[in-house]
Enzyme design. Structure first.
Site, PDB file in Angstrom:
ATOM      1  N   THR A  83       0.639  -0.850   0.203  1.00 22.48           N
ATOM      2  CA  THR A  83      -0.165   0.308  -0.432  1.00 22.48           C
ATOM      3  C   THR A  83       0.553   1.469   0.164  1.00 22.48           C
ATOM      4  O   THR A  83       0.679   1.671   1.407  1.00 22.48           O
ATOM      5  CB  THR A  83      -0.839  -0.356   1.041  1.00 22.48           C
ATOM      6  N   ARG A 159       3.174  -6.612  11.824  1.00 19.10           N
ATOM      7  CA  ARG A 159       3.842  -5.619  12.405  1.00 19.10           C
ATOM      8  C   ARG A 159       5.034  -6.048  13.090  1.00 19.10           C
ATOM      9  O   ARG A 159       6.363  -5.818  14.011  1.00 19.10           O
ATOM     10  CB  ARG A 159       3.464  -5.532  14.062  1.00 19.10           C
ATOM     11  N   VAL A 160       5.569  -6.638  12.045  1.00 15.72           N
ATOM     12  CA  VAL A 160       7.522  -7.112  12.184  1.00 15.72           C
ATOM     13  C   VAL A 160       8.346  -6.629  11.387  1.00 15.72           C
ATOM     14  O   VAL A 160       7.920  -5.324  10.666  1.00 15.72           O
ATOM     15  CB  VAL A 160       7.143  -8.156  11.040  1.00 15.72           C
ATOM     16  N   LYS A 211      -2.518  -0.425  13.761  1.00 18.11           N
ATOM     17  CA  LYS A 211      -0.945   0.112  13.224  1.00 18.11           C
ATOM     18  C   LYS A 211      -0.605   1.080  12.848  1.00 18.11           C
ATOM     19  O   LYS A 211       0.706   1.744  12.661  1.00 18.11           O
ATOM     20  CB  LYS A 211      -1.680  -0.933  11.894  1.00 18.11           C
ATOM     21  N   ARG A 251      11.716   7.542  32.610  1.00 21.73           N
ATOM     22  CA  ARG A 251       9.800   7.563  31.816  1.00 21.73           C
ATOM     23  C   ARG A 251      10.874   7.962  29.722  1.00 21.73           C
ATOM     24  O   ARG A 251       9.733   9.699  29.082  1.00 21.73           O
ATOM     25  CB  ARG A 251       9.171   9.118  32.377  1.00 21.73           C
ATOM     26  N   GLY A 262      13.186   6.503   6.275  1.00 22.59           N
ATOM     27  CA  GLY A 262      13.068   6.260   5.237  1.00 22.59           C
ATOM     28  C   GLY A 262      12.273   4.674   5.064  1.00 22.59           C
ATOM     29  O   GLY A 262      11.664   4.227   6.323  1.00 22.59           O
ATOM     30  N   CYS A 265       7.422   1.465   5.625  1.00 22.57           N
ATOM     31  CA  CYS A 265       5.974   1.849   6.437  1.00 22.57           C
ATOM     32  C   CYS A 265       6.481   3.400   7.069  1.00 22.57           C
ATOM     33  O   CYS A 265       5.156   4.416   7.218  1.00 22.57           O
ATOM     34  CB  CYS A 265       6.632   0.922   6.984  1.00 22.57           C
ATOM     35  N   TYR A 321      18.301   2.411   3.453  1.00 28.33           N
ATOM     36  CA  TYR A 321      17.564   2.844   4.268  1.00 28.33           C
ATOM     37  C   TYR A 321      17.602   2.623   6.340  1.00 28.33           C
ATOM     38  O   TYR A 321      17.184   3.651   6.600  1.00 28.33           O
ATOM     39  CB  TYR A 321      15.789   2.778   4.106  1.00 28.33           C
ATOM     40  N   LYS A 322      17.637   1.240   6.236  1.00 30.98           N
ATOM     41  CA  LYS A 322      18.598   1.302   7.432  1.00 30.98           C
ATOM     42  C   LYS A 322      19.240   0.195   7.758  1.00 30.98           C
ATOM     43  O   LYS A 322      19.892  -0.236   6.138  1.00 30.98           O
ATOM     44  CB  LYS A 322      17.190   0.672   8.245  1.00 30.98           C
ATOM     45  N   ARG A 329      14.312   0.963  -0.854  1.00 31.53           N
ATOM     46  CA  ARG A 329      12.491   2.126  -1.131  1.00 31.53           C
ATOM     47  C   ARG A 329      12.802   3.121  -0.029  1.00 31.53           C
ATOM     48  O   ARG A 329      13.106   2.949   1.268  1.00 31.53           O
ATOM     49  CB  ARG A 329      11.493   0.913  -0.649  1.00 31.53           C
TER      50      ARG A 329
END
Ligand code: SAJ
Length: 404
Positions: A83, A159-160, A211, A251, A262, A265, A321-322, A329
């Site tokens: 998406t 959520r991975v 999400k 906290r 990047g 998501c 991107y990481k 992407r």
């Protein structure tokens, strides 16, 4: 044996299909890209992810995972397609979700369960998927409306974390939002076959928001860290040290500043919330602006470092991107390189995870990248870069990720 049809064999679909296929289900893995189906049929995988090749090969060898170009009748349909963001409109591009849903309409039968895993803008499940799936002549089961012609529908967002997908698929908690409780319970039973985390049941729109809120929370936190880093430069302190000490507070948990956010998501999903309610989301929109502005900040630092040099050459380390993934992407590293290129800098770029040919200035080893450079720019936190010995480098080093 229950049949599952997984639509989309990408970063989420393939691990999910392989997981179900090795946990007692017969899985038809549907992918529209012919080359992906071929690669899988040859017993290989098209995605680099720790443990994935072994799991996928086991699934394929057992005959419980069958790659295919088309869907077929099944007990369960799982939609796991991309998406992406429509860049101009800053809205979710639902075309893949829509065509995946349309492709299952001819095969949908009463009692089937359809699950949307793709991260989607709020109300996609109920407002977009329901009308498409009901073209089958069946009705979605809503609270109290179950009948002999019902099918079941739920949103169960993935959520991975890329780089830890297989571990997190098993150990993370999951949220399932059904069109009714019956759908939620059916989906829970299904995922319980391999999920060891807790499974929370809610409605579909809440699950969509949950999400999106998770990724938006991370984006806002990173934007705050990035803004702090700009202030740190003005007031003359080391941002990494300041964040480390601030995070000793019980906290406080400030994330890391860097060259931008990047991937497909975190830089995308906050816009799905904005599109649902633009007038009440100034913070989220500002967050996107701050993080999207970071590549230009990096370019400013580079210019300062080589201000005295004529026709400077910059060694750019990292394209993804990481760290420790192969995905370029929406990579801020690529954005920085584009900006440097537009400024006329000489560039020598290296990434141990990215096959040659990704960008024109790519070189095949770190020595070639650093050789003759007027500045070294670290753009991705790959573990391999931690070994970099500064004694070998006699030019300025700009470490945007605190790798060194
Ligand atoms: N980043 C920073 N500073 C940090 C952490 C990350 O600048 O302190 C940057 C990264 O370098 C990268 C970007 O943010 O460019 C996103 O990386 P990430 O590791 O934060 O997240 P993703 O996009 O790889 O995966 C996220 C995860 N979401 C959360 O942690 C809330 C993952 O669990 C989701 O499943 C995934 O998005 C997804 O598919 O939605």
């Amino acid at each position: 044996m229950k049949k599952i049809c997984v639509l989309g064999l990408g970063y989420i679909g393939l691990p999910t299909a392989a997981m179900f296929a090795t946990h007692g289900f017969k899985v038809l893995g549907v992918e529209i890209k012919k080359d992906v189906v071929e690669i899988l049929n040859n017993g290989d995988v098209h995605i680099q992810e720790p443990g994935l090749k072994t799991l996928a090969q086991a699934a394929l060898k057992s005959g419980n995972l069958i790659p295919s170009l088309k869907p077929d009748h099944s007990d369960v349909f799982i939609i796991a397609v991309p998406t992406p963001l429509l860049k101009e409109e800053k809205k979710g591009d639902l075309s893949y979700v829509i065509s995946a849903a349309e492709s299952i309409v001819p095969f949908l039968k009463p009692g089937n369960l359809v699950i949307l895993e793709s991260t989607s803008p709020p109300r996609t499940t109920m407002d977009i998927l329901v009308p498409i799936l009901e073209r089958s002549g069946l009705e979605v089961s809503r609270e109290g409306s179950e009948s002999a012609t019902s099918f079941y529908l739920a949103h169960c967002p993935e959520r991975v974390l890329p780089g830890r997908i297989l571990k997190e698929l098993v150990h993370n908690d999951r949220v399932i939002g059904g069109a009714d409780r019956a759908a939620s319970q059916m989906a829970r039973e299904l995922y319980s076959s391999f999920v060891e985390g807790k499974i929370f049941l809610t409605d579909a729109t809440t699950a969509e928001m949950v999400k999106l809120m998770e990724n938006t929370y991370r984006d806002v936190n990173i934007a705050l860290a990035n803004e702090f880093s700009l202030v740190a430069e003005k007031v003359g302190i080391n941002i990494w040290e300041a964040i480390e000490i601030a995070n000793r507070h019980p906290r406080v948990n400030i994330l890391k500043p860097g060259p931008g956010v990047g991937g497909h998501c975190i830089a995308v999903d906050p816009w799905f919330i904005v599109q649902a309610a633009p007038e009440v989301t100034p913070l989220i929109q500002m967050t996107r602006q701050v993080n999207d502005g970071m590549p230009a900040q990096v370019v400013r630092l580079v210019k300062r470092a080589v201000a005295e040099v004529e026709r400077p050459v910059i060694a750019c380390l990292g394209l993804t991107y990481k760290g420790d993934v192969d995905d370029i992407r929406e990579s801020p590293a690529i954005r920085v390189i584009e900006l440097l290129r537009a400024e006329g800098f000489g560039l020598q770029a290296y990434d141990p995870f990215v096959p040659m040919g990704a960008i024109p200035e790519q070189v095949s080893n770190i020595e070639a990248a650093i050789s003759g450079a007027d500045a070294v720019l670290i753009l991705t936190d790959h573990s391999a870069f931690k070994e970099l010995y500064l004694g070998d480098i006699d030019c300025p080093v700009i470490d945007t990720r605190d790798v060194l």
